[in-house]
Design a protein around this motif. Structure first.
Motif, mmCIF file in Angstrom:
data_model
loop_
_atom_site.group_PDB
_atom_site.id
_atom_site.type_symbol
_atom_site.label_atom_id
_atom_site.label_comp_id
_atom_site.label_asym_id
_atom_site.label_seq_id
_atom_site.Cartn_x
_atom_site.Cartn_y
_atom_site.Cartn_z
ATOM 1 N N ASP A 283 0.989 -1.256 0.148
ATOM 2 C CA ASP A 283 0.078 -0.101 -0.197
ATOM 3 C C ASP A 283 0.836 0.953 0.462
ATOM 4 O OD1 ASP A 283 -2.735 1.551 0.119
ATOM 5 O OD2 ASP A 283 -2.476 1.899 1.872
ATOM 6 N N ASP B 211 0.371 7.296 3.640
ATOM 7 C CA ASP B 211 -0.011 5.005 4.805
ATOM 8 C C ASP B 211 1.250 5.792 5.529
ATOM 9 O OD1 ASP B 211 -0.609 2.970 4.602
ATOM 10 O OD2 ASP B 211 1.630 1.780 4.116
ATOM 11 N N HIS C 150 -4.474 6.670 6.173
ATOM 12 C CA HIS C 150 -5.658 5.708 7.012
ATOM 13 C C HIS C 150 -5.654 4.982 8.303
ATOM 14 C CE1 HIS C 150 -4.682 1.147 5.386
ATOM 15 N NE2 HIS C 150 -3.702 2.117 4.981
ATOM 16 N N HIS C 151 -4.394 5.165 9.200
ATOM 17 C CA HIS C 151 -5.100 4.867 10.341
ATOM 18 C C HIS C 151 -4.743 5.903 11.123
ATOM 19 C CE1 HIS C 151 -0.895 3.255 7.937
ATOM 20 N NE2 HIS C 151 -1.386 1.993 8.029
ATOM 21 N N GLY D 19 -4.195 3.927 1.985
ATOM 22 C CA GLY D 19 -2.775 4.971 1.980
ATOM 23 C C GLY D 19 -2.811 5.224 0.338
ATOM 24 N N ASP E 208 -3.270 -4.323 1.061
ATOM 25 C CA ASP E 208 -4.308 -4.175 2.918
ATOM 26 C C ASP E 208 -4.831 -5.151 3.363
ATOM 27 O OD1 ASP E 208 -1.572 -2.483 3.318
ATOM 28 O OD2 ASP E 208 -3.173 -0.753 4.514
HETATM 29 ZN ZN ZN Z 1 -1.811 1.161 4.209
#
Ligand code: ZN
Ligand code: C5P
Ligand code: C5P
Ligand code: C5P
Length: 492
Positions: free
Chosen positions: A33, A80, A98-99, A125, A154
């Motif tokens: 990703d 990411d 996206h975390h 990400g 992912d």
């Molecule tokens: Zn990712």
């Protein structure tokens, strides 16, 4: 409620900031990703003629962030990664991640979680980088194929056996602008590159061979299975070469056998999913590249036609210190870098296999549910020590958790390995299942809190998260994690 227009407005503001820069540094994670996200960012910057370089990092901890903040350039574009450290950044930073974020601030911070969109399944990400790239210039919609590879890398399709949410919008773009096909097909890994009997003999999720035979002649049984269905098999026949009629004959026969062996609907459903097939020519690729490759590489090069296999090729590069090689392939190289990437694959496969066998062997590195005789109630763990490379720890933890042989999918699995960076920190990976998340599991939150209380750091997603904790603190960390996960799942 997911606020997609808000998310896209955030992406457009970030795009403006990036476009106004004279120079940029892209900072990305080393997995599939991260590599696809970096490739999208790099192509979008090239098209704007913005001078830039790309830096791949294993994790963004305070020293790594400081090192990056010391760089002299107008924009630091994190892809990411970055959301877990957003509050420590300066105004040159733009985050596409996206975390789980450490701040709800939306300025120069594009993250699905800030808009009610699920960052573990609805956009990855590379999808966030794609949203920004499209806002920079409409012609970047041809980069959608890379965002699909990142999302599938992912495991974002795994919960619903297809990409959903914002990812579905990207699939629509990829069909229209990048020539991808999205069709329901068998999910088995290796449809482009493994000859038919081998594909069925070694598939693990689900383990097809268990439905084909209980003899010990696996290959022969697979060949018999196909010939009984009047399907001609040989070394050179791949799943993707079968026609619809042949495929449906095989799937019906498999489903019959599964039901006869007492499988439930859930197992049968696992067999099929939406599969993303990529055309031979995508952004930056030369014409007729397959013919120009050495003959012995041509069959393997078909990994690039399947989003899942492409993602695994990128992991084989990134997880073994060659993320830049993966990026060149994403940007269109089909000669020197592709050959290097393909040469990485068997080593990656071997390292996963060796690590999994080590854990399965039990003993020192085996899966445990007690610490010094004291039972853990909600998790299991193993410690790979020096024998498991920290960059593949997360992958093997997920594979073990979902392995029917290991039978440990009722609790989150937590794994340790020595860090390869020479620090005094242990690398931690954790994986859960969708069922656990539906019952309240948020591994990311539990990892962040437990590692912080032990002097470490953590982050990730509800279903998959990681951390670094000081050596010697593993038992304390596990006890805290066990308690927190108990509270999440059982309200204990
Ligand atoms: Zn990712
Ligand atoms: O950094 P990062 O976002 O890459 O990590 C995502 C990880 O989450 C993947 O390695 C994948 O194994 C895991 N994951 C999972 N199941 C999901 C979604 C993600 O195991 N449904
Ligand atoms: O499980 P299976 O052998 O079909 O997996 C095929 C490949 O997918 C593996 O070699 C591995 O590289 C990748 N994989 C992964 N993460 C997982 C499961 C598989 O990266 N959780
Ligand atoms: O390393 P692993 O694949 O187990 O990571 C799982 C998830 O947790 C990934 O999304 C990764 O980016 C995240 N992570 C994190 N902080 C760490 C380690 C992992 O945010 N210290």
């Amino acid at each position: 409620m997911s606020d997609i227009s808000g998310f896209e407005r955030g992406a457009a503001e970030a795009a403006e900031k990036i476009k106004s820069a004279g120079s940029a540094l892209v900072i990305a994670h080393i997995d599939a990703d991260g590599i696809t996200a970096a490739s999208i960012a790099s192509i979008a910057l090239e098209r704007e003629e913005i001078e830039h370089s790309v830096k791949f990092i294993k994790k963004l901890d305070p020293p790594a962030l400081q090192f990056i903040l010391d760089e002299e350039c107008d924009v630091l574009w994190f892809v990411d990664l970055g959301s877990g450290m957003y509050s420590k950044m300066d105004e040159r930073c733009v985050v596409a991640d996206h975390h789980r974020p450490d701040s709800l601030e939306k300025e120069r911070h594009v993250n699905p979680h800030l808009y009610g969109i699920d960052g573990s399944s609805e956009v990855s990400g590379s999808g966030v980088a794609y949203a920004i790239a499209v806002a920079m210039d409409e012609r970047n919609r041809d980069l959608s194929a890379l965002a699909i590879v990142g999302a599938v890398g992912d495991f974002q399709e795994s919960a619903h056996s297809r990409l959903t949410g914002y990812n579905h919008k990207i699939v629509e773009d990829a069909v229209e602008y990048a020539g991808i096909t999205a069709e329901v097909d068998i999910r088995t890994f290796g449809k482009q590159t493994k000859p038919l009997p081998i594909l069925f003999q070694y598939s693990t999720d689900p383990k097809l061979i268990d439905y084909i035979t209980d003899q010990n002649d696996d290959r022969e049984s697979c060949i018999r299975f196909f010939t009984e269905l009047d399907i001609d098999v040989n070394e050179n026949i791949y799943w993707t070469q079968l026609d619809r009629n042949e495929k449906s004959k095989i799937v019906s026969a498999l489903v019959n056998r599964m039901i006869n062996r007492g499988c439930g609907v859930a197992d049968v459903r696992k067999l099929l999913g939406e599969i993303y097939t990529i055309p031979e020519n995508t952004v930056g690729t030369p014409d007729n590249w397959i013919e120009k490759l050495p003959e012995e590489m041509r069959a393997n090069a078909r990994v690039l036609f399947d989003a899942k296999e492409f993602a695994t090729l990128l992991n084989a590069c990134g997880r073994h210190e060659l993320p830049e090689v993966g990026m060149e392939v994403c940007k269109g190289d089909r000669s020197e870098y592709l050959i290097r990437a393909l040469n990485q694959q068997s080593g990656h496969r071997e390292s996963l296999k060796t690590a999994i066998e080590l854990v399965k062997l039990g003993e020192e590195n085996g899966i445990k549910d007690k610490i010094s005789g004291v039972p853990l109630n909600n998790i299991r763990f193993f410690n790979g020590g020096k024998k498991v490379k920290d960059t593949i720890l997360g992958i093997i933890t997920g594979m073990l958790l979902n392995s029917p042989e290991v039978q440990c999918s009722d609790r989150p699995l937590i794994a340790f390995a020595d860090s390869s960076d020479g620090s005094n920190m242990l690398k931690v990976s954790g994986r859960g299942t969708k069922e656990m998340v539906d019952r309240g599991l948020d591994l990311s939150l539990a990892m962040i809190k437990s590692s912080k209380e032990c002097g470490g750091t953590g982050g990730g997603h509800n279903i998959a998260a990681g951390a670094s904790v000081p050596y010697g603190k593993e038992n304390e960390f596990l006890l805290k994690l066990d308690k927190m996960i108990g509270q999440q799942i059982n309200g204990e």
